[in-house]
Design an enzyme around this catalytic site. Structure first.
Site, mmCIF file in Angstrom:
data_model
loop_
_atom_site.group_PDB
_atom_site.id
_atom_site.type_symbol
_atom_site.label_atom_id
_atom_site.label_comp_id
_atom_site.label_asym_id
_atom_site.label_seq_id
_atom_site.Cartn_x
_atom_site.Cartn_y
_atom_site.Cartn_z
ATOM 1 N N TYR A 1 13.202 27.925 6.326
ATOM 2 C CA TYR A 1 12.398 26.945 5.572
ATOM 3 C C TYR A 1 12.063 27.505 4.194
ATOM 4 O O TYR A 1 12.043 26.781 3.204
ATOM 5 C CB TYR A 1 11.113 26.566 6.325
ATOM 6 C CG TYR A 1 11.384 26.027 7.707
ATOM 7 C CD1 TYR A 1 12.426 25.121 7.933
ATOM 8 C CD2 TYR A 1 10.633 26.424 8.803
ATOM 9 C CE1 TYR A 1 12.709 24.646 9.191
ATOM 10 C CE2 TYR A 1 10.915 25.948 10.073
ATOM 11 C CZ TYR A 1 11.946 25.070 10.264
ATOM 12 O OH TYR A 1 12.235 24.612 11.521
ATOM 13 N N ASP B 1 19.494 25.846 18.556
ATOM 14 C CA ASP B 1 18.624 26.875 19.141
ATOM 15 C C ASP B 1 17.498 26.242 19.951
ATOM 16 O O ASP B 1 17.180 26.696 21.053
ATOM 17 C CB ASP B 1 17.999 27.739 18.033
ATOM 18 C CG ASP B 1 19.020 28.608 17.314
ATOM 19 O OD1 ASP B 1 20.101 28.851 17.880
ATOM 20 O OD2 ASP B 1 18.732 29.047 16.174
#
Lengths: 376, 87
Positions: free
Chosen positions: A123, A238
């Site tokens: 991010y 994930d």
């Protein structure tokens, strides 16, 4: 019951429950009580990726051309995901490692949490590219009321379990007074807090990311913010794996394949577990409302997004033994699936960690006859 | 020798599946034009969870996702008998 980093007692991890048995001493994986966690570790490691491998430079131009409402949607989602992974990058370690009792699960928890930190780093990678100084975005995460509402529900079950575990580890079972408040610490109570915590984490991994994922992939469907979309695909892959681990833990308890007391607790707290999930569904719908308050985006609006939340909640709830509570059985966003297929996750072949290559490496079996025609 | 099996889906569609062709139950449903649920197509996410009402299946790849009694993961299994499933 203080924690020891190396329990000197001779213990047989094959006889231990997943949690609240003897603490783990030797990190050995040649034998496993619940082999699924060992397989999850292998799979997760084969998925290893680095945010810097993904080129996000074109996203800056795309971002500048988005409308104000689309910018709000994009940045708000990144803030929410940053919150989720901030919590998940530390909490499984802090809450679960002090009480875990089998080595394969202990290592799975560490592996799982480590991957959440990769997500957090990604991010920053995305935001650094979009803004010369992304501080304002990060700082808003602890101010923004909509995000705070969610942060509270996500962290409270972890915090409760962590606090009671600390009391138990320093004082043992019994009534303990802290700052004028009496806490009744019993093993049963600790296990109940663990059960609720795992249900809360399961709901987080199951649905809390998907409103954001849908928006990201809706941009990608318009060939916008594609660097971001590549990263989010890796994250989604994930998160699916993380979800499998909490689903496995809950099912092992429910079916009495681990601690028999956890089976009783799973029955006793079934309604509370259901309420945790349903609240997460409601919060995600409210999040969709917040995102689209200034206007929707092409291909997506609040109503369709809420239908998708219901569709995915049905699937996730059936996996842990609840009936599907919503009528939405058809996928209202069929294009989502192509972004969630494991083998479609690819950045650029020469630099990406493509699953099939790495899984192939792990599973490869070559017999002597395969080299029969080989001559020097 | 290859065997084909009849697969009844959601009580309304009937497919003929030949497991020796190497396609999964999920692919067989897709080939018949049915709307399917899936994400990873690799046995680890559980999105293609399907209820097996009657019949038996075998896994091409051992799934990682939890498979509750009475369920199967369509992305990584083939029928080994006639099947009646809810997907």
């Amino acid at each position: 019951m203080s924690y020891s980093t190396f329990n000197k007692n001779q213990i047989n991890p094959l006889q231990e429950p997943m949690f609240f048995g003897n603490s783990v001493n030797v990190a050995r994986y040649d034998q496993q009580k619940h082999s699924v966690f060992e397989k999850l570790i292998e799979k997760q490691i084969s998925f290893f990726w680095r945010p810097e491998e993904v080129d996000v430079s074109r996203d800056r131009v795309d971002f500048q051309n988005l409308t104000e409402s689309e910018k709000h949607i994009f940045i708000s989602n990144l803030k929410y995901q940053t919150l989720l992974d901030s919590v998940q990058g530390r909490s499984p370690n802090i809450a679960l490692l002090p009480i875990v009792s089998i080595p394969e699960l202990e290592t799975w928890i560490e592996t799982w949490s480590f991957f959440e930190t990769i997500h957090s780093r990604s991010y920053t990678h995305i935001l650094r590219n979009l803004f010369t100084d992304p501080s304002q975005v990060f700082e808003d995460i602890v101010i923004n009321e909509e995000i705070q509402k969610r942060a509270n529900d996500i962290s409270k079950y972890y915090d409760d379990l962590i606090f009671y575990t600390q009391l138990w580890q320093t004082h043992g079972e019994g009534e303990i007074e802290v700052d004028g408040e009496v806490h009744n610490v019993t093993m049963r109570e600790l296990k109940k807090k663990l059960f609720l915590c795992i249900n809360s984490v399961n709901a987080l991994e199951a649905i809390r990311f998907y409103v954001s994922f849908a928006c990201t992939f809706a941009f990608a469907e318009r060939d916008l913010m594609e660097g971001n979309s590549k990263i989010i695909r890796l994250i989604a892959r994930d998160e699916n794996l993380h979800l499998v681990s909490t689903q496995n833990i809950l099912n092992l308890w429910q079916y009495g394949k681990d601690d028999p007391e956890m089976k009783e607790i799973a029955e006793e707290l079934r309604d509370e577990a259901l309420a945790i999930f349903m609240k997460a569904v409601e919060q995600e719908k409210e999040w969709a409302h917040y995102l689209f308050q200034h206007g929707s985006m092409i291909g997506l609006n609040e109503e369709i997004l809420c239908q998708y939340v219901e569709y995915i909640a049905n699937m996730r709830m059936e996996a842990i033994g609840f009936d599907a509570p919503f009528k939405q059985r058809n996928n209202p966003l069929p294009w989502m699936n192509k972004y969630l297929v494991s083998d479609n996750v690819q950045v650029a072949p020469q630099e990406a960690e493509i699953t099939s290559y790495l899984v192939g490496q792990i599973d490869s079996s070559v017999s002597a006859s395969d080299l029969g025609d080989f001559e020097l | 020798m290859s065997n084909t099996f009849k697969v009844r889906v959601n009580g309304q569609h009937e497919l003929t599946v030949d497991p020796s062709e190497g396609s999964s139950l999920l692919e067989a449903m897709e080939a018949a034009g049915l709307e399917t649920r899936y994400h990873c197509r690799d046995g680890f996410c559980g999105a293609c969870r399907t209820q097996v009402k009657t019949g038996t299946i075998a896994y091409i790849n051992e799934p990682l996702a939890i498979v509750r009694p009475g369920d199967c993961l369509a992305c990584c299994c083939v029928p080994t008998s006639d099947l009646d499933i809810d997907h």
